[in-house]
Design a protein around this motif. Structure first.
Motif, short mmCIF file in Angstrom:
data_model
loop_
_atom_site.label_atom_id
_atom_site.label_comp_id
_atom_site.label_asym_id
_atom_site.label_seq_id
_atom_site.Cartn_x
_atom_site.Cartn_y
_atom_site.Cartn_z
N LEU A 89 0.83 -1.21 0.00
CA LEU A 89 0.00 0.00 0.00
C LEU A 89 0.86 1.26 0.00
CD1 LEU A 89 -2.90 -1.01 2.41
CD2 LEU A 89 -2.99 -0.71 -0.07
N PHE A 90 1.93 1.26 0.77
CA PHE A 90 2.81 2.42 0.80
C PHE A 90 3.47 2.64 -0.55
CE2 PHE A 90 7.04 4.30 1.39
CZ PHE A 90 6.66 5.53 1.94
N SER A 91 3.97 1.58 -1.16
CA SER A 91 4.64 1.73 -2.46
C SER A 91 3.65 2.16 -3.54
CB SER A 91 5.34 0.43 -2.87
OG SER A 91 4.41 -0.59 -3.11
N MET A 92 2.43 1.67 -3.49
CA MET A 92 1.43 2.09 -4.47
C MET A 92 1.03 3.55 -4.26
SD MET A 92 1.00 -0.25 -6.67
CE MET A 92 -0.55 -0.09 -7.50
N LEU A 93 0.92 3.97 -3.01
CA LEU A 93 0.59 5.37 -2.73
C LEU A 93 1.71 6.29 -3.21
CD1 LEU A 93 -1.22 7.52 -1.41
CD2 LEU A 93 0.04 7.11 0.71
N LEU A 94 2.93 5.89 -2.94
CA LEU A 94 4.08 6.68 -3.39
C LEU A 94 4.15 6.71 -4.91
CD1 LEU A 94 6.64 8.24 -2.54
CD2 LEU A 94 7.85 6.06 -2.60
N SER A 95 3.98 5.57 -5.55
CA SER A 95 4.01 5.51 -7.01
C SER A 95 2.88 6.31 -7.62
CB SER A 95 3.90 4.06 -7.49
OG SER A 95 5.00 3.31 -7.04
N PHE A 96 1.70 6.20 -7.04
CA PHE A 96 0.55 6.96 -7.54
C PHE A 96 0.81 8.46 -7.45
CE2 PHE A 96 -3.38 9.27 -6.62
CZ PHE A 96 -4.10 9.00 -7.77
N THR A 97 1.38 8.89 -6.33
CA THR A 97 1.69 10.30 -6.15
C THR A 97 2.69 10.78 -7.20
OG1 THR A 97 1.28 10.10 -3.78
CG2 THR A 97 2.53 12.02 -4.50
N VAL A 98 3.74 10.02 -7.40
CA VAL A 98 4.78 10.40 -8.37
C VAL A 98 4.20 10.43 -9.78
CG1 VAL A 98 6.94 9.66 -9.45
CG2 VAL A 98 6.72 9.64 -6.97
N ILE A 99 3.44 9.42 -10.16
CA ILE A 99 2.88 9.34 -11.50
C ILE A 99 1.87 10.46 -11.74
CG2 ILE A 99 1.46 7.93 -13.05
CD1 ILE A 99 4.38 7.02 -12.74
N THR A 100 1.04 10.75 -10.74
CA THR A 100 0.07 11.83 -10.88
C THR A 100 0.77 13.18 -11.02
OG1 THR A 100 -1.51 10.55 -9.57
CG2 THR A 100 -1.97 12.89 -9.84
N GLY A 137 -1.19 9.38 -20.93
CA GLY A 137 -0.68 8.05 -20.58
C GLY A 137 -0.35 7.93 -19.10
N SER A 138 0.21 8.98 -18.52
CA SER A 138 0.52 8.98 -17.09
C SER A 138 -0.75 8.89 -16.25
CB SER A 138 1.28 10.24 -16.70
OG SER A 138 2.54 10.27 -17.30
N ILE A 139 -1.76 9.63 -16.64
CA ILE A 139 -3.02 9.60 -15.89
C ILE A 139 -3.70 8.24 -16.04
CG2 ILE A 139 -5.30 10.68 -15.67
CD1 ILE A 139 -2.77 12.34 -14.67
N CYS A 140 -3.62 7.64 -17.22
CA CYS A 140 -4.15 6.28 -17.40
C CYS A 140 -3.43 5.28 -16.51
CB CYS A 140 -4.05 5.86 -18.87
SG CYS A 140 -5.16 6.73 -19.97
N TYR A 141 -2.14 5.46 -16.37
CA TYR A 141 -1.34 4.61 -15.49
C TYR A 141 -1.79 4.78 -14.05
CZ TYR A 141 3.05 2.72 -13.48
OH TYR A 141 3.98 2.01 -12.78
N ALA A 142 -2.00 6.02 -13.62
CA ALA A 142 -2.47 6.28 -12.26
C ALA A 142 -3.84 5.65 -12.04
CB ALA A 142 -2.51 7.79 -12.01
N LEU A 143 -4.70 5.72 -13.03
CA LEU A 143 -6.02 5.10 -12.94
C LEU A 143 -5.90 3.59 -12.77
CD1 LEU A 143 -9.09 5.66 -13.20
CD2 LEU A 143 -8.84 5.28 -15.64
N ALA A 144 -4.98 2.98 -13.49
CA ALA A 144 -4.75 1.54 -13.36
C ALA A 144 -4.22 1.19 -11.97
CB ALA A 144 -3.77 1.06 -14.43
#
Length: 161
Positions: A89-100, A137-144
């Protein structure tokens, strides 16, 4: 939500695949023209650079749906299940933040490219559509990523019952 995210990312991936095929044909034609006819296709390097960025960014979300990104899990596999969930969960939150943030900054950069009238040097291709599509593409990645986290949490809840 998972179905919508998957549908959007599948379409983005189709565009990525089509671009990859077209880029392959362009490269083959350029190499053939360069070595056999002594007439290379002008601007092939520019087109390749632009299309490669689109291929990568438009395929990120689709790869995320199948968890196909590179993962180094040597230490992770040794952790207890509770800590694994926290790390996930932490890594996904961090990744989501960076990608967004990256998608947002790409959008701002794309607007700057449009307002400045930036083009490629040889073919004079406007740069802003490419930058804006990488933002998409970045936003689509964040959505995924959101979709995968929601699916994983549902799975964890079912396991507890």
């Amino acid at each position: 939500m998972e179905k919508i995210s998957f549908f959007i990312n599948r379409i983005a991936n189709y565009f990525s695949v089509i671009l990859l095929v077209l880029l392959t044909f362009l490269t083959v034609a350029d190499v053939f023209g360069r070595y056999f006819l002594n007439k290379p296709i002008p601007g092939t390097l520019e087109i390749t650079e632009l299309v490669l960025s689109l291929i990568v960014f438009l395929a990120f979300g689709y790869a995320e749906h199948f968890n196909e990104h590179i993962v180094i899990d040597t230490l992770y596999e040794l952790l207890p299940q509770v800590i694994k969930r926290f790390v996930y969960l932490f890594s996904m939150l961090l990744s989501f933040t960076v990608i967004t943030l990256m998608g947002w900054q790409l959008y701002i950069f794309g607007e700057r490219m449009q307002n400045g009238g930036y083009n490629t040097a040889i073919l004079r291709i406007p740069l802003y559509p490419i930058v804006l599509l990488t933002a998409v593409g970045s936003i689509c990645y964040a959505l995924a990523m959101i979709s995968n986290v929601a699916t994983t949490i549902k799975k964890w809840r079912r396991e507890k019952v």
